[in-house]
Design a protein around this motif. Sequence first.
Motif, PDB file in Angstrom:
ATOM      1  N   GLN A 157      29.974  54.605  36.525  1.00 45.28           N
ATOM      2  CA  GLN A 157      28.805  53.717  36.442  1.00 45.28           C
ATOM      3  C   GLN A 157      29.166  52.394  35.771  1.00 45.28           C
ATOM      4  OE1 GLN A 157      25.027  55.947  35.170  1.00 45.28           O
ATOM      5  NE2 GLN A 157      26.661  57.346  34.547  1.00 45.28           N
ATOM      6  N   TRP A 158      29.928  52.488  34.695  1.00 48.01           N
ATOM      7  CA  TRP A 158      30.264  51.287  33.920  1.00 48.01           C
ATOM      8  C   TRP A 158      31.154  50.357  34.729  1.00 48.01           C
ATOM      9  CZ3 TRP A 158      31.040  52.111  27.979  1.00 48.01           C
ATOM     10  CH2 TRP A 158      30.907  50.895  27.311  1.00 48.01           C
ATOM     11  N   ALA A 159      32.140  50.929  35.417  1.00 47.46           N
ATOM     12  CA  ALA A 159      33.041  50.107  36.234  1.00 47.46           C
ATOM     13  C   ALA A 159      32.283  49.419  37.365  1.00 47.46           C
ATOM     14  CB  ALA A 159      34.168  50.977  36.796  1.00 47.46           C
ATOM     15  N   LYS A 160      31.337  50.132  37.958  1.00 42.80           N
ATOM     16  CA  LYS A 160      30.527  49.522  39.024  1.00 42.80           C
ATOM     17  C   LYS A 160      29.706  48.366  38.477  1.00 42.80           C
ATOM     18  CE  LYS A 160      29.541  49.332  43.310  1.00 42.80           C
ATOM     19  NZ  LYS A 160      30.631  48.974  44.245  1.00 42.80           N
ATOM     20  N   ALA A 161      29.146  48.552  37.265  1.00 46.83           N
ATOM     21  CA  ALA A 161      28.382  47.473  36.645  1.00 46.83           C
ATOM     22  C   ALA A 161      29.253  46.261  36.341  1.00 46.83           C
ATOM     23  CB  ALA A 161      27.719  47.980  35.363  1.00 46.83           C
ATOM     24  N   LEU A 162      30.552  46.481  36.137  1.00 49.43           N
ATOM     25  CA  LEU A 162      31.488  45.388  35.876  1.00 49.43           C
ATOM     26  C   LEU A 162      31.942  44.691  37.159  1.00 49.43           C
ATOM     27  CD1 LEU A 162      33.696  47.110  33.147  1.00 49.43           C
ATOM     28  CD2 LEU A 162      32.135  45.182  32.783  1.00 49.43           C
ATOM     29  N   GLY A 163      31.557  45.239  38.311  1.00 52.16           N
ATOM     30  CA  GLY A 163      31.870  44.596  39.578  1.00 52.16           C
ATOM     31  C   GLY A 163      33.066  45.152  40.315  1.00 52.16           C
ATOM     32  N   ALA A 164      33.563  46.320  39.892  1.00 52.00           N
ATOM     33  CA  ALA A 164      34.754  46.900  40.518  1.00 52.00           C
ATOM     34  C   ALA A 164      34.405  47.698  41.765  1.00 52.00           C
ATOM     35  CB  ALA A 164      35.470  47.803  39.521  1.00 52.00           C
ATOM     36  N   THR A 165      35.397  47.874  42.620  1.00 52.78           N
ATOM     37  CA  THR A 165      35.350  48.910  43.652  1.00 52.78           C
ATOM     38  C   THR A 165      35.932  50.167  43.029  1.00 52.78           C
ATOM     39  OG1 THR A 165      35.608  47.338  45.474  1.00 52.78           O
ATOM     40  CG2 THR A 165      36.216  49.634  45.908  1.00 52.78           C
ATOM     41  N   VAL A 166      35.148  51.253  43.040  1.00 51.47           N
ATOM     42  CA  VAL A 166      35.491  52.437  42.259  1.00 51.47           C
ATOM     43  C   VAL A 166      35.761  53.610  43.198  1.00 51.47           C
ATOM     44  CG1 VAL A 166      34.850  53.875  40.303  1.00 51.47           C
ATOM     45  CG2 VAL A 166      33.876  51.576  40.508  1.00 51.47           C
ATOM     46  N   ILE A 167      36.995  54.101  43.146  1.00 50.38           N
ATOM     47  CA  ILE A 167      37.414  55.269  43.919  1.00 50.38           C
ATOM     48  C   ILE A 167      37.620  56.416  42.939  1.00 50.38           C
ATOM     49  CG2 ILE A 167      39.144  56.213  45.509  1.00 50.38           C
ATOM     50  CD1 ILE A 167      39.869  53.284  46.203  1.00 50.38           C
ATOM     51  N   GLY A 168      37.171  57.615  43.323  1.00 52.23           N
ATOM     52  CA  GLY A 168      37.347  58.772  42.459  1.00 52.23           C
ATOM     53  C   GLY A 168      37.933  59.949  43.206  1.00 52.23           C
ATOM     54  N   THR A 169      38.330  60.970  42.443  1.00 51.28           N
ATOM     55  CA  THR A 169      38.709  62.256  43.030  1.00 51.28           C
ATOM     56  C   THR A 169      37.877  63.343  42.385  1.00 51.28           C
ATOM     57  OG1 THR A 169      40.461  62.752  41.419  1.00 51.28           O
ATOM     58  CG2 THR A 169      41.099  61.501  43.388  1.00 51.28           C
ATOM     59  N   ALA A 170      37.610  64.393  43.152  1.00 51.21           N
ATOM     60  CA  ALA A 170      36.852  65.544  42.655  1.00 51.21           C
ATOM     61  C   ALA A 170      37.252  66.754  43.481  1.00 51.21           C
ATOM     62  CB  ALA A 170      35.348  65.288  42.730  1.00 51.21           C
TER      63      ALA A 170
END
Length: 323
Positions: A157-170
């Motif tokens: 959430q925080w990275a998205k608010a900073l304007g990043a493209t956010v990729i994750g693994t799960a």
Amino acid sequence: MTKAIVVRSLGGPEVLKLEDMPLGAPGPGEVQIRQAAIGLNFIDVYFRTGLYKTDLPFVPGKEGAGTITALGEGVTDFAIGDRVAYASADGAYAAERNVGVKHLVKVPEGITLETAAAMMLKGMTAQYLLLQTYSVKPGSVILIHAAAGGVGLIAGQWAKALGATVIGTAGSQAKIDLALAHGYDHVIDYGKDDFAERVRELTNGAGVDVVYDSVGKDTFPKSLDCLKPRGLFVSYGNSSGPVEAFNMGLLAQKGSLFATRPTLFAYIATRAALDACANSLFDVVRSNKVRININQTYSLADAGRAHTDLETRKTSGTTLLIP
């Protein structure tokens, strides 16, 4: 007397025993607090198993929140009745405890003690990772392993608010869906897909600026293959086991990469650093840019079951122990 979980021998979750413990008056520079909630973190497992060293016996845990009930000599910046929280004071698994004020911050209005206990260690970890270890900004492309974990859901959430493209693994569809609801643009099922290949596909072959890896052994060295030339590998945990020693030449071979192994405790070692990190976290939570979801609660007496569920990946997001 107070109730506390005591570890008298290293091992599995079965070594976590609830005991009556004496509780004296707080010493100089300490306060006594009645705890409302205690945060569960993977670092607690590392101490329980002996991966991280400490003397036996010990009370595990580093994170909690509660209300001050007594003051030790020399304490002037805190008062009885203050709501406080901490993320780096050993001995958290207790109903009441004494703690040095150097570890404490006051919990501001608008944040419950339960929320504070759920977010201090994980949230300040996200803060230093995103704003200090690497400065995430608009246009950054990042990869966060364990996207549905406690740090992962906050950091997404925080990275998205900073304007990043956010990729994750799960590791499951339920966790993928949870991460997608918490800021992630893409979430890779590492049980089905080669995450390095998928990252390359998602970035049109460019790779990411930084990889945040709390998994360790199972994701290394493949995490390096996700990075752009001169990208940064941040190893901040080892839920699958520690990264084994490797030849530094590997970083050169894979694109003149950078690597770091930070800990929160180095980033909040002074009062000024602790306050700045905590206030940054409080601000972003009160702005509603980051939501803190408490997904599991256990009684303090059930700490062993909580550890079992954490280690077998049955938990997601934040977990609390309630005295």
